[in-house]
Design a protein around this motif. Sequence first.
Motif, PDB file in Angstrom:
ATOM      1  N   VAL A   1       0.836  -1.203   0.000  1.00 44.76           N
ATOM      2  CA  VAL A   1       0.000   0.000   0.000  1.00 44.76           C
ATOM      3  C   VAL A   1       0.868   1.250   0.000  1.00 44.76           C
ATOM      4  N   ILE A   2       1.897   1.243   0.826  1.00 46.52           N
ATOM      5  CA  ILE A   2       2.801   2.400   0.892  1.00 46.52           C
ATOM      6  C   ILE A   2       3.468   2.639  -0.456  1.00 46.52           C
ATOM      7  N   MET A   3       3.955   1.582  -1.086  1.00 42.76           N
ATOM      8  CA  MET A   3       4.644   1.752  -2.364  1.00 42.76           C
ATOM      9  C   MET A   3       3.699   2.222  -3.466  1.00 42.76           C
ATOM     10  N   ASP A   4       2.414   1.908  -3.340  1.00 38.84           N
ATOM     11  CA  ASP A   4       1.434   2.421  -4.299  1.00 38.84           C
ATOM     12  C   ASP A   4       1.341   3.949  -4.243  1.00 38.84           C
ATOM     13  N   HIS A   5       1.692   4.521  -3.072  1.00 35.82           N
ATOM     14  CA  HIS A   5       1.642   5.975  -2.895  1.00 35.82           C
ATOM     15  C   HIS A   5       3.005   6.631  -3.092  1.00 35.82           C
ATOM     16  N   HIS A   6       4.034   5.844  -3.303  1.00 35.44           N
ATOM     17  CA  HIS A   6       5.392   6.382  -3.361  1.00 35.44           C
ATOM     18  C   HIS A   6       5.521   7.363  -4.527  1.00 35.44           C
ATOM     19  N   GLY A   7       6.113   8.511  -4.246  1.00 35.56           N
ATOM     20  CA  GLY A   7       6.304   9.522  -5.275  1.00 35.56           C
ATOM     21  C   GLY A   7       5.216  10.561  -5.354  1.00 35.56           C
ATOM     22  N   ARG A   8       4.187  10.402  -4.548  1.00 35.54           N
ATOM     23  CA  ARG A   8       3.102  11.398  -4.540  1.00 35.54           C
ATOM     24  C   ARG A   8       3.366  12.429  -3.448  1.00 35.54           C
TER      25      ARG A   8
ATOM     26  N   ASP B   1       1.784  14.397  -1.129  1.00 30.97           N
ATOM     27  CA  ASP B   1       0.505  14.680  -0.461  1.00 30.97           C
ATOM     28  C   ASP B   1       0.695  14.934   1.028  1.00 30.97           C
ATOM     29  N   ALA B   2       1.874  15.390   1.431  1.00 30.85           N
ATOM     30  CA  ALA B   2       2.174  15.545   2.863  1.00 30.85           C
ATOM     31  C   ALA B   2       1.402  16.701   3.473  1.00 30.85           C
ATOM     32  N   ARG B   3       0.925  16.457   4.705  1.00 40.28           N
ATOM     33  CA  ARG B   3       0.359  17.517   5.550  1.00 40.28           C
ATOM     34  C   ARG B   3       1.111  17.511   6.859  1.00 40.28           C
ATOM     35  N   LEU B   4       0.996  18.594   7.609  1.00 41.54           N
ATOM     36  CA  LEU B   4       1.655  18.675   8.909  1.00 41.54           C
ATOM     37  C   LEU B   4       0.658  18.401  10.019  1.00 41.54           C
ATOM     38  N   LYS B   5       1.061  17.554  10.962  1.00 39.35           N
ATOM     39  CA  LYS B   5       0.249  17.289  12.149  1.00 39.35           C
ATOM     40  C   LYS B   5       0.486  18.383  13.183  1.00 39.35           C
ATOM     41  N   ALA B   6      -0.191  18.279  14.300  1.00 37.99           N
ATOM     42  CA  ALA B   6      -0.084  19.310  15.340  1.00 37.99           C
ATOM     43  C   ALA B   6       1.346  19.452  15.848  1.00 37.99           C
ATOM     44  N   ASP B   7       2.107  18.363  15.847  1.00 37.45           N
ATOM     45  CA  ASP B   7       3.493  18.430  16.324  1.00 37.45           C
ATOM     46  C   ASP B   7       4.465  18.831  15.224  1.00 37.45           C
ATOM     47  N   ARG B   8       3.936  19.224  14.064  1.00 39.32           N
ATOM     48  CA  ARG B   8       4.704  19.699  12.914  1.00 39.32           C
ATOM     49  C   ARG B   8       5.430  18.580  12.176  1.00 39.32           C
ATOM     50  N   SER B   9       5.132  17.340  12.492  1.00 41.28           N
ATOM     51  CA  SER B   9       5.692  16.222  11.735  1.00 41.28           C
ATOM     52  C   SER B   9       4.775  15.922  10.553  1.00 41.28           C
TER      53      SER B   9
ATOM     54  N   ASP C   1      -1.081  10.263   2.851  1.00 33.19           N
ATOM     55  CA  ASP C   1      -2.126   9.267   2.630  1.00 33.19           C
ATOM     56  C   ASP C   1      -1.582   7.853   2.818  1.00 33.19           C
ATOM     57  N   ALA C   2      -0.297   7.667   2.524  1.00 26.43           N
ATOM     58  CA  ALA C   2       0.308   6.341   2.686  1.00 26.43           C
ATOM     59  C   ALA C   2       0.313   5.927   4.151  1.00 26.43           C
ATOM     60  N   ASP C   3       0.681   6.857   5.066  1.00 22.95           N
ATOM     61  CA  ASP C   3       0.639   6.557   6.502  1.00 22.95           C
ATOM     62  C   ASP C   3      -0.749   6.077   6.905  1.00 22.95           C
ATOM     63  N   GLU C   4      -1.766   6.836   6.486  1.00 18.35           N
ATOM     64  CA  GLU C   4      -3.131   6.571   6.940  1.00 18.35           C
ATOM     65  C   GLU C   4      -3.694   5.285   6.334  1.00 18.35           C
ATOM     66  N   ALA C   5      -3.406   5.039   5.063  1.00 18.21           N
ATOM     67  CA  ALA C   5      -3.913   3.819   4.425  1.00 18.21           C
ATOM     68  C   ALA C   5      -3.245   2.580   5.016  1.00 18.21           C
ATOM     69  N   ALA C   6      -1.933   2.645   5.237  1.00 23.55           N
ATOM     70  CA  ALA C   6      -1.238   1.497   5.820  1.00 23.55           C
ATOM     71  C   ALA C   6      -1.710   1.240   7.237  1.00 23.55           C
ATOM     72  N   GLU C   7      -1.922   2.297   8.007  1.00 27.22           N
ATOM     73  CA  GLU C   7      -2.387   2.103   9.377  1.00 27.22           C
ATOM     74  C   GLU C   7      -3.770   1.472   9.412  1.00 27.22           C
ATOM     75  N   ALA C   8      -4.668   1.912   8.548  1.00 29.85           N
ATOM     76  CA  ALA C   8      -6.019   1.338   8.519  1.00 29.85           C
ATOM     77  C   ALA C   8      -5.949  -0.162   8.231  1.00 29.85           C
ATOM     78  N   LEU C   9      -5.094  -0.546   7.303  1.00 28.14           N
ATOM     79  CA  LEU C   9      -4.954  -1.972   6.970  1.00 28.14           C
ATOM     80  C   LEU C   9      -4.411  -2.759   8.163  1.00 28.14           C
ATOM     81  N   ILE C  10      -3.374  -2.242   8.800  1.00 29.87           N
ATOM     82  CA  ILE C  10      -2.741  -2.961   9.910  1.00 29.87           C
ATOM     83  C   ILE C  10      -3.685  -3.076  11.101  1.00 29.87           C
TER      84      ILE C  10
END
Length: 253
Positions: free
Chosen positions: A19-26, A28-36, A40-49
């Motif tokens: 799933v992560i590699m399907d998003h590789h190269g896109r 689409d980064a956003r910043l979280k409250a802690d500025r990290s 979409d790859a983080d969120e899709a992989a987490e939902a699957l796991i």
Amino acid sequence: MPTCLLDELVAVAGKAGSVIMDHHGRADARLKADRSPVTDADEAAEALIVAALNRLTPGVPVIAEEMMAGRAPAGEAGPRFWLVDPLDGTREFLGGNGEFTVNIALIEERRVTLAVVGAPARGLIYASDGMRSWCRQAGGETTTIRSRQPPASGMTAAMSRSHRDRASEVFLESLPVTDEIIGGSSLKFCLLAEGRADVYPRFGRTMEWDTAAGHGILEAAGGAVTEPDGGAFLYGKPGFVNPPFVAWGSAPP
């Protein structure tokens, strides 16, 4: 926990990596409250796991990075829970260098008992059942890995590519370090577990899901993770926030 559960975890990490590699190269980064950054790859992989762990171990809490983002510090997770970082090394993922991982670890009585680290851009998977650790290249054979005693010529330090801190560098000045390997994500723990490096200090802020899987791989390969004073490095801490730590390929000097 049955041994076959580790096989299931390896499969889950592999699917999350795809799933992560399907998003590789896109971009689409956003910043979280802690500025990290988060993608979409983080969120899709987490939902699957998370869905897979809930199916495999119903009733065992799952503590995952993105589900915890923005929440107030949580209370205790109980004696048994999962720690998940679906995409450890998001900066490396965005930078395109391949040094990012999928981290899944089972915590029982504050210690890691099962661990999987997948490195999808490298076609690598590391796993530990708490007794031994192994590594497998995609399409290759499974190889048991062991850490090493530091060579007489001097120690090799594994250091963060994106999160270097002066306190860690000062700590290394007290050791006979003669070489350095720069890496991202939990792959630094794996360098020690494979006997390619000897010490990895981290005095900057980390969370439990950042370290648990790599810790488990290293410990079962013969290494250790401790607090800088040698104290035990345990899980289930308030807010799942880690203190400074030092990872060792062999017993601390």
